[in-house]
Design an enzyme around this catalytic site. Structure first.
Site, PDB file in Angstrom:
ATOM      1  N   GLY A  51       0.853  -1.186   0.000  1.00 13.49           N
ATOM      2  CA  GLY A  51       0.000   0.000   0.000  1.00 13.49           C
ATOM      3  C   GLY A  51       0.887   1.233   0.000  1.00 13.49           C
ATOM      4  N   HIS A  52       1.871   1.218  -0.873  1.00 13.50           N
ATOM      5  CA  HIS A  52       2.785   2.351  -0.992  1.00 13.50           C
ATOM      6  C   HIS A  52       3.578   2.255  -2.287  1.00 13.50           C
ATOM      7  CE1 HIS A  52       5.974  -0.388   0.180  1.00 13.50           C
ATOM      8  NE2 HIS A  52       5.303  -0.707   1.262  1.00 13.50           N
ATOM      9  N   ALA A  53       4.266   3.348  -2.599  1.00 14.61           N
ATOM     10  CA  ALA A  53       5.209   3.351  -3.728  1.00 14.61           C
ATOM     11  C   ALA A  53       6.543   3.853  -3.202  1.00 14.61           C
ATOM     12  CB  ALA A  53       4.703   4.266  -4.839  1.00 14.61           C
ATOM     13  N   ARG A  98       2.249  -0.499  -4.994  1.00 16.74           N
ATOM     14  CA  ARG A  98       2.032  -1.951  -4.866  1.00 16.74           C
ATOM     15  C   ARG A  98       1.280  -2.289  -3.587  1.00 16.74           C
ATOM     16  NH1 ARG A  98       7.447  -2.040  -3.904  1.00 16.74           N
ATOM     17  NH2 ARG A  98       7.244  -0.339  -5.358  1.00 16.74           N
TER      18      ARG A  98
END
Ligand code: TYD
Length: 142
Positions: A51-53, A98
């Site tokens: 839950g981040h890039a 992702r």
């Protein structure tokens, strides 16, 4: 950010009657120099990770045991990669969002990373990430 830059890479598998062996050598099997390795395990059923890039980090993700899904977004499209073999992994360049989910019971997610841990390399807010993508697109168009 073209989705095709996120790609599944097949790793060597040395099979014998006593089991299988997969080896990863720096810069040979994955397209970056490995600076860090971590793994996710005992993920409770139904939970998601990621839950981040990342701004600059490159990663390579392998289901060394069990299976899970890697959902990758470039801010416009989302693609789901189902990982379930210990000799395949997914390469994720910087600037892709992702999320990992659908972990099977007992699964282990091995992550190889190109840099040491640095919280300031993360986008943890999807809107901030999308704003950064727009800036990125404007500066590369100049
Ligand atoms: P995070 O990267 O958000 O995990 P995931 O993407 O799997 O959901 O990290 C979770 C926590 O662990 C966060 O507090 C930062 C810490 N962490 C480290 O200290 N070092 C590391 O190398 C990593 C990957 C995370």
């Amino acid at each position: 950010m073209p989705m095709k830059h996120c790609k599944i890479i097949r790793l060597p598998k040395i099979a014998s009657g006593q089991g299988n062996l997969t080896v990863i050598e720096n810069k040979k099997c994955v397209p970056f120099k490995i600076a860090r390795v971590y793994y996710l395990y005992d993920v409770p059923g139904g939970e998601s990770r990621g839950g981040h890039a990342h701004k600059n980090l490159e990663q390579f993700i392998i289901a060394v045991s069990g299976s899970f899904d890697v959902r990758i977004s470039n801010g416009k499209k989302t693609k789901i990669f189902h990982l379930n073999r210990a000799h395949f992994g997914i390469y994720i360049p910087p600037m892709y969002w992702r999320t990992l989910d659908n972990f099977s019971s007992g699964s282990v997610c091995l992550v190889l990373a190109s840099k040491p841990y640095n919280e300031s390399d993360y986008y943890r807010d999807f809107q901030h990430y999308k704003n950064a993508l727009r800036k990125h697109a404007r500066s590369s168009a100049k």
